[in-house]
Design a protein around this motif. Structure first.
Motif, PDB file in Angstrom:
ATOM      1  N   THR A   3       3.737  -1.441   8.000  1.00 30.14           N
ATOM      2  CA  THR A   3       4.826  -1.007   7.131  1.00 30.14           C
ATOM      3  C   THR A   3       4.433  -1.305   5.683  1.00 30.14           C
ATOM      4  O   THR A   3       3.538  -2.101   5.414  1.00 30.14           O
ATOM      5  N   HIS A   4       5.152  -0.661   4.768  1.00 29.69           N
ATOM      6  CA  HIS A   4       4.968  -0.899   3.340  1.00 29.69           C
ATOM      7  C   HIS A   4       6.295  -1.345   2.742  1.00 29.69           C
ATOM      8  O   HIS A   4       7.364  -0.990   3.243  1.00 29.69           O
ATOM      9  N   ASN A   5       6.237  -2.079   1.641  1.00 31.49           N
ATOM     10  CA  ASN A   5       7.441  -2.580   0.988  1.00 31.49           C
ATOM     11  C   ASN A   5       8.109  -1.545   0.081  1.00 31.49           C
ATOM     12  O   ASN A   5       9.174  -1.810  -0.478  1.00 31.49           O
ATOM     13  N   GLY A   6       7.529  -0.396  -0.048  1.00 31.56           N
ATOM     14  CA  GLY A   6       8.117   0.689  -0.835  1.00 31.56           C
ATOM     15  C   GLY A   6       7.608   2.007  -0.304  1.00 31.56           C
ATOM     16  O   GLY A   6       6.647   2.044   0.477  1.00 31.56           O
ATOM     17  N   PRO A   7       8.228   3.113  -0.696  1.00 22.52           N
ATOM     18  CA  PRO A   7       7.756   4.422  -0.242  1.00 22.52           C
ATOM     19  C   PRO A   7       6.343   4.691  -0.745  1.00 22.52           C
ATOM     20  O   PRO A   7       5.978   4.299  -1.853  1.00 22.52           O
ATOM     21  N   VAL A   8       5.546   5.345   0.097  1.00 24.97           N
ATOM     22  CA  VAL A   8       4.173   5.701  -0.263  1.00 24.97           C
ATOM     23  C   VAL A   8       3.974   7.189  -0.020  1.00 24.97           C
ATOM     24  O   VAL A   8       4.300   7.699   1.055  1.00 24.97           O
ATOM     25  N   PHE A   9       3.462   7.870  -1.017  1.00 24.41           N
ATOM     26  CA  PHE A   9       3.047   9.255  -0.883  1.00 24.41           C
ATOM     27  C   PHE A   9       1.534   9.274  -0.958  1.00 24.41           C
ATOM     28  O   PHE A   9       0.929   8.393  -1.562  1.00 24.41           O
ATOM     29  N   GLY A  10       0.908  10.255  -0.338  1.00 23.01           N
ATOM     30  CA  GLY A  10      -0.539  10.310  -0.384  1.00 23.01           C
ATOM     31  C   GLY A  10      -1.078  11.715  -0.307  1.00 23.01           C
ATOM     32  O   GLY A  10      -0.394  12.640   0.139  1.00 23.01           O
ATOM     33  N   THR A  11      -2.330  11.848  -0.748  1.00 23.66           N
ATOM     34  CA  THR A  11      -3.067  13.096  -0.674  1.00 23.66           C
ATOM     35  C   THR A  11      -4.457  12.788  -0.138  1.00 23.66           C
ATOM     36  O   THR A  11      -5.157  11.935  -0.689  1.00 23.66           O
ATOM     37  N   ILE A  12      -4.847  13.470   0.924  1.00 20.83           N
ATOM     38  CA  ILE A  12      -6.185  13.289   1.482  1.00 20.83           C
ATOM     39  C   ILE A  12      -7.179  14.018   0.580  1.00 20.83           C
ATOM     40  O   ILE A  12      -7.028  15.207   0.315  1.00 20.83           O
ATOM     41  N   GLU A  13      -8.178  13.294   0.096  1.00 19.70           N
ATOM     42  CA  GLU A  13      -9.219  13.910  -0.737  1.00 19.70           C
ATOM     43  C   GLU A  13     -10.376  14.420   0.105  1.00 19.70           C
ATOM     44  O   GLU A  13     -10.910  15.489  -0.155  1.00 19.70           O
ATOM     45  N   SER A  14     -10.798  13.615   1.103  1.00 21.80           N
ATOM     46  CA  SER A  14     -11.902  14.028   1.979  1.00 21.80           C
ATOM     47  C   SER A  14     -11.759  13.334   3.321  1.00 21.80           C
ATOM     48  O   SER A  14     -11.127  12.284   3.427  1.00 21.80           O
ATOM     49  N   GLY A  15     -12.355  13.941   4.350  1.00 18.44           N
ATOM     50  CA  GLY A  15     -12.258  13.407   5.694  1.00 18.44           C
ATOM     51  C   GLY A  15     -10.943  13.796   6.349  1.00 18.44           C
ATOM     52  O   GLY A  15     -10.229  14.685   5.873  1.00 18.44           O
ATOM     53  N   SER A  16     -10.622  13.116   7.443  1.00 14.07           N
ATOM     54  CA  SER A  16      -9.367  13.392   8.139  1.00 14.07           C
ATOM     55  C   SER A  16      -8.878  12.136   8.829  1.00 14.07           C
ATOM     56  O   SER A  16      -9.651  11.225   9.122  1.00 14.07           O
ATOM     57  N   VAL A  17      -7.560  12.088   9.061  1.00 14.22           N
ATOM     58  CA  VAL A  17      -6.942  10.976   9.778  1.00 14.22           C
ATOM     59  C   VAL A  17      -5.926  11.517  10.776  1.00 14.22           C
ATOM     60  O   VAL A  17      -5.324  12.569  10.557  1.00 14.22           O
ATOM     61  N   THR A  18      -5.756  10.778  11.856  1.00  9.96           N
ATOM     62  CA  THR A  18      -4.634  11.020  12.762  1.00  9.96           C
ATOM     63  C   THR A  18      -3.488  10.173  12.230  1.00  9.96           C
ATOM     64  O   THR A  18      -3.637   8.958  12.044  1.00  9.96           O
ATOM     65  N   PHE A  19      -2.361  10.803  11.969  1.00 10.30           N
ATOM     66  CA  PHE A  19      -1.231  10.175  11.281  1.00 10.30           C
ATOM     67  C   PHE A  19      -0.007  10.263  12.169  1.00 10.30           C
ATOM     68  O   PHE A  19       0.272  11.316  12.760  1.00 10.30           O
ATOM     69  N   GLN A  20       0.742   9.156  12.259  1.00  7.34           N
ATOM     70  CA  GLN A  20       1.973   9.153  13.061  1.00  7.34           C
ATOM     71  C   GLN A  20       2.952   8.141  12.468  1.00  7.34           C
ATOM     72  O   GLN A  20       2.586   7.002  12.171  1.00  7.34           O
ATOM     73  N   ILE A  21       4.186   8.563  12.310  1.00  5.30           N
ATOM     74  CA  ILE A  21       5.270   7.692  11.893  1.00  5.30           C
ATOM     75  C   ILE A  21       6.077   7.341  13.139  1.00  5.30           C
ATOM     76  O   ILE A  21       6.549   8.246  13.848  1.00  5.30           O
TER      77      ILE A  21
END
Length: 112
Positions: free
Chosen positions: A42-60
């Motif tokens: 978890t994070h203590n505040g909202p986080v936005f992001g942009t993938i620059e390179s590569g890939s990730v499997t993401f799940q909330i």
């Protein structure tokens, strides 16, 4: 007819919790090695992001797993478990935008 040299595309329009207090945004470039399991966190505040390179499997939480690739944007709500942020066979580089209140610094807490 007017042809503009500027094109604007909305990539995300994310509602924030009504009680979110933001006084500053910290932007970080983060690199993660290939085949890294990020771990639930978890994070203590909202986080936005942009993938620059590569890939990730993401799940909330227990939501749908998605694969984020270069150019994709994502949102991690404050205090909500990010179940997966796992890299594939290549490293990933992304920009993280941490929305923070006065005096706060970005924090990550691993939950498992």
């Amino acid at each position: 007819m007017t042809d503009s040299p500027v094109a604007r595309t909305t990539l995300m329009d994310q509602k924030l919790a009504a009680v979110t207090s933001v006084s500053h945004v910290e932007v970080r470039r983060i690199s993660i090695a290939p085949a890294t399991t990020g771990g639930a966190h978890t994070h203590n505040g909202p986080v936005f992001g942009t993938i620059e390179s590569g890939s990730v499997t993401f799940q909330i939480g227990t939501g749908t797993e998605i694969v984020l690739r270069a150019g994709d944007v994502f949102y991690e709500p404050a205090g909500v478990v990010v179940s997966k942020f796992d890299t594939a066979a290549e490293p990933v580089v992304f920009l993280g935008y941490f929305l923070l209140d006065d005096g706060a610094v970005p924090e990550i807490e691993f939950t498992s």
